[in-house]
Design a protein around this motif. Structure first.
Motif, PDB file in Angstrom:
ATOM      1  N   TYR A 186       0.842  -1.201   0.000  1.00  0.00           N
ATOM      2  CA  TYR A 186       0.000   0.000   0.000  1.00  0.00           C
ATOM      3  C   TYR A 186       0.875   1.248   0.000  1.00  0.00           C
ATOM      4  CZ  TYR A 186       1.048  -0.163   4.991  1.00  0.00           C
ATOM      5  OH  TYR A 186       1.709  -0.216   6.200  1.00  0.00           O
ATOM      6  N   ASP A 187       0.288   2.332  -0.484  1.00  0.00           N
ATOM      7  CA  ASP A 187       0.993   3.601  -0.520  1.00  0.00           C
ATOM      8  C   ASP A 187       0.848   4.332   0.804  1.00  0.00           C
ATOM      9  OD1 ASP A 187       1.759   3.155  -3.078  1.00  0.00           O
ATOM     10  OD2 ASP A 187       0.234   4.436  -3.999  1.00  0.00           O
ATOM     11  N   SER A 188       1.868   5.075   1.149  1.00  0.00           N
ATOM     12  CA  SER A 188       1.855   5.857   2.380  1.00  0.00           C
ATOM     13  C   SER A 188       2.176   7.295   2.010  1.00  0.00           C
ATOM     14  CB  SER A 188       2.891   5.278   3.338  1.00  0.00           C
ATOM     15  OG  SER A 188       2.924   6.008   4.523  1.00  0.00           O
ATOM     16  N   LEU A 189       1.163   8.154   2.124  1.00  0.00           N
ATOM     17  CA  LEU A 189       1.325   9.546   1.696  1.00  0.00           C
ATOM     18  C   LEU A 189       1.198  10.495   2.883  1.00  0.00           C
ATOM     19  CD1 LEU A 189      -0.037   8.057  -0.965  1.00  0.00           C
ATOM     20  CD2 LEU A 189      -0.091  10.421  -1.753  1.00  0.00           C
ATOM     21  N   ILE A 190       1.847  11.633   2.756  1.00  0.00           N
ATOM     22  CA  ILE A 190       1.752  12.645   3.810  1.00  0.00           C
ATOM     23  C   ILE A 190       0.298  13.083   3.964  1.00  0.00           C
ATOM     24  CG2 ILE A 190       2.147  14.572   2.209  1.00  0.00           C
ATOM     25  CD1 ILE A 190       3.738  15.940   4.450  1.00  0.00           C
ATOM     26  N   LYS A 191      -0.077  13.362   5.226  1.00  0.00           N
ATOM     27  CA  LYS A 191      -1.406  13.929   5.468  1.00  0.00           C
ATOM     28  C   LYS A 191      -1.328  15.430   5.248  1.00  0.00           C
ATOM     29  CE  LYS A 191      -4.417  11.560   8.672  1.00  0.00           C
ATOM     30  NZ  LYS A 191      -5.062  11.647   9.986  1.00  0.00           N
ATOM     31  N   GLU A 192      -2.160  15.931   4.401  1.00  0.00           N
ATOM     32  CA  GLU A 192      -2.112  17.367   4.138  1.00  0.00           C
ATOM     33  C   GLU A 192      -2.653  18.138   5.331  1.00  0.00           C
ATOM     34  OE1 GLU A 192      -3.610  18.529   0.345  1.00  0.00           O
ATOM     35  OE2 GLU A 192      -2.789  16.734  -0.578  1.00  0.00           O
ATOM     36  N   ASP A 193      -2.279  19.392   5.397  1.00  0.00           N
ATOM     37  CA  ASP A 193      -2.648  20.215   6.562  1.00  0.00           C
ATOM     38  C   ASP A 193      -4.149  20.188   6.825  1.00  0.00           C
ATOM     39  OD1 ASP A 193      -0.040  20.732   6.767  1.00  0.00           O
ATOM     40  OD2 ASP A 193      -0.133  22.880   6.328  1.00  0.00           O
ATOM     41  N   LYS A 194      -4.931  20.211   5.753  1.00  0.00           N
ATOM     42  CA  LYS A 194      -6.387  20.298   5.943  1.00  0.00           C
ATOM     43  C   LYS A 194      -6.947  18.995   6.523  1.00  0.00           C
ATOM     44  CE  LYS A 194      -7.337  19.195   1.047  1.00  0.00           C
ATOM     45  NZ  LYS A 194      -7.376  17.750   1.168  1.00  0.00           N
ATOM     46  N   ASP A 195      -6.217  17.900   6.405  1.00  0.00           N
ATOM     47  CA  ASP A 195      -6.718  16.612   6.900  1.00  0.00           C
ATOM     48  C   ASP A 195      -6.230  16.268   8.303  1.00  0.00           C
ATOM     49  OD1 ASP A 195      -7.946  16.213   4.439  1.00  0.00           O
ATOM     50  OD2 ASP A 195      -6.114  15.360   3.585  1.00  0.00           O
ATOM     51  N   LEU A 196      -5.371  17.123   8.863  1.00  0.00           N
ATOM     52  CA  LEU A 196      -4.769  16.785  10.161  1.00  0.00           C
ATOM     53  C   LEU A 196      -5.817  16.735  11.259  1.00  0.00           C
ATOM     54  CD1 LEU A 196      -1.486  18.894  10.109  1.00  0.00           C
ATOM     55  CD2 LEU A 196      -1.733  16.429   9.794  1.00  0.00           C
ATOM     56  N   LYS A 197      -5.698  15.710  12.106  1.00  0.00           N
ATOM     57  CA  LYS A 197      -6.580  15.609  13.266  1.00  0.00           C
ATOM     58  C   LYS A 197      -5.742  15.849  14.526  1.00  0.00           C
ATOM     59  CE  LYS A 197      -9.771  12.222  11.306  1.00  0.00           C
ATOM     60  NZ  LYS A 197      -8.978  11.425  10.368  1.00  0.00           N
ATOM     61  N   ARG A 198      -6.428  15.952  15.663  1.00  0.00           N
ATOM     62  CA  ARG A 198      -5.706  16.150  16.920  1.00  0.00           C
ATOM     63  C   ARG A 198      -4.761  14.970  17.147  1.00  0.00           C
ATOM     64  NH1 ARG A 198      -9.358  18.321  20.653  1.00  0.00           N
ATOM     65  NH2 ARG A 198      -8.499  20.244  19.867  1.00  0.00           N
TER      66      ARG A 198
END
Ligand SMILES: [Cu+2]
Length: 282
Positions: A156-168
């Motif tokens: 599977y691919d592992s991609l950075i979480k973009e700022d808008k998707d960040l959770k606590r």
């Protein structure tokens, strides 16, 4: 006027304590940088510990010692041989014992560094019998983790979480959508390749850093000795988004790993590369 100020101060204290309680829990986090930190990330493998020991116990004292010696010599020369104190300079050009000393002493220093250094290189390069072999494929600009057939044979691919998707609890620029999971206390071999340009797979807390080169299989290994979340980043400038391909490894107990494996087998095998980003458990 004192009292309102005092109330405001206490209110501030309570507010900051509440905010701290809401903030990301660092309890389970081990291998991530913190504000104001200097030095290494905490070591979570014997090899990382060895590397840090070599730096802290061998290299740093030598560096500090040599710097202080050179500084002292410069200060002495400036004091002892400046024009007023030494108006008629000596015309000496050779000094046998001195020349032998400044040739031999650096060699001794290098040998002191070389002995533990070669031992550590051997530990890193000679891979013990692996209990899990991960295939790590670098691309512009993400990582792909492949688990062996014995573990279900999925990738599977592992991609950075973009700022808008960040959770606590997520860490900007380090948290990914699908992290890799490995069991604690097991020898994990990572077989690192690249699909396009040269990247570098690096997890400081494991003491792992190895180039991902197209057309070449590079191997590294680690045995994480504690559970936690460990981060790394691509460490070879690979293009415009080089800074946005973080590495996130979760070291978990064997039971948690088996449970993750069951879930991941279903999710990633079913996805078959179609919707990998949405499929991952976290
Ligand atoms: Cu890269």
């Amino acid at each position: 006027m004192r009292e309102p100020k005092w109330i405001a101060f206490r209110a501030g204290l309570i507010a900051s304590a509440t905010l701290a309680a809401w903030g990301p829990s660092r309890a389970a986090l081990i291998g991530a940088p913190e504000s104001g930190q200097i030095g290494f990330l905490p070591a979570a493998s014997l090899i990382a510990g060895d590397i840090q020991w070599l730096h802290n116990a061998i290299l740093l004292p030598i560096i500090v010692g040599i710097s202080l010696l050179v500084l002292a010599l410069l200060a002495y020369v400036g004091y002892r041989f400046h024009e007023n104190a030494n108006s008629v300079p000596s015309r000496t050009t050779h000094n046998g014992p001195l020349e032998i000393a400044w040739t031999v002493l650096p060699v001794v220093v290098l040998v002191i560094i070389a002995v533990p250094s070669f031992r550590q290189l051997t530990d890193q390069m000679v891979i013990p019998e692996p209990e899990l072999t991960l295939k790590v494929t670098a691309s512009q600009w993400h990582w792909n983790y492949g688990y062996p057939k014995s573990a279900g044979g999925f990738s599977y691919d592992s991609l950075i979480k973009e700022d808008k998707d960040l959770k606590r609890g997520d860490i900007r620029l380090l948290t990914v959508d699908n992290a890799a999971y490995v069991p604690v206390g097991k020898v994990v071999e990572v077989d690192v390749v690249s699909q396009d340009v040269i990247h570098s797979f690096s997890i400081p807390s494991f003491g792992v850093r190895i180039d991902a080169v197209p057309g070449r299989l590079n191997k590294a290994w680690f045995k994480a000795d504690q559970e936690g979340v460990f981060y790394g980043q691509c460490s070879n400038i690979c293009g415009i988004n080089h800074a946005f391909m973080p590495i996130e490894f979760h070291v978990v107990s064997q039971e948690a790993y088996d449970a993750w494996l069951e879930q991941a087998k279903k999710n990633f095998a079913a996805a078959d590369g179609v919707d990998l980003a949405a499929a991952g458990p976290r």
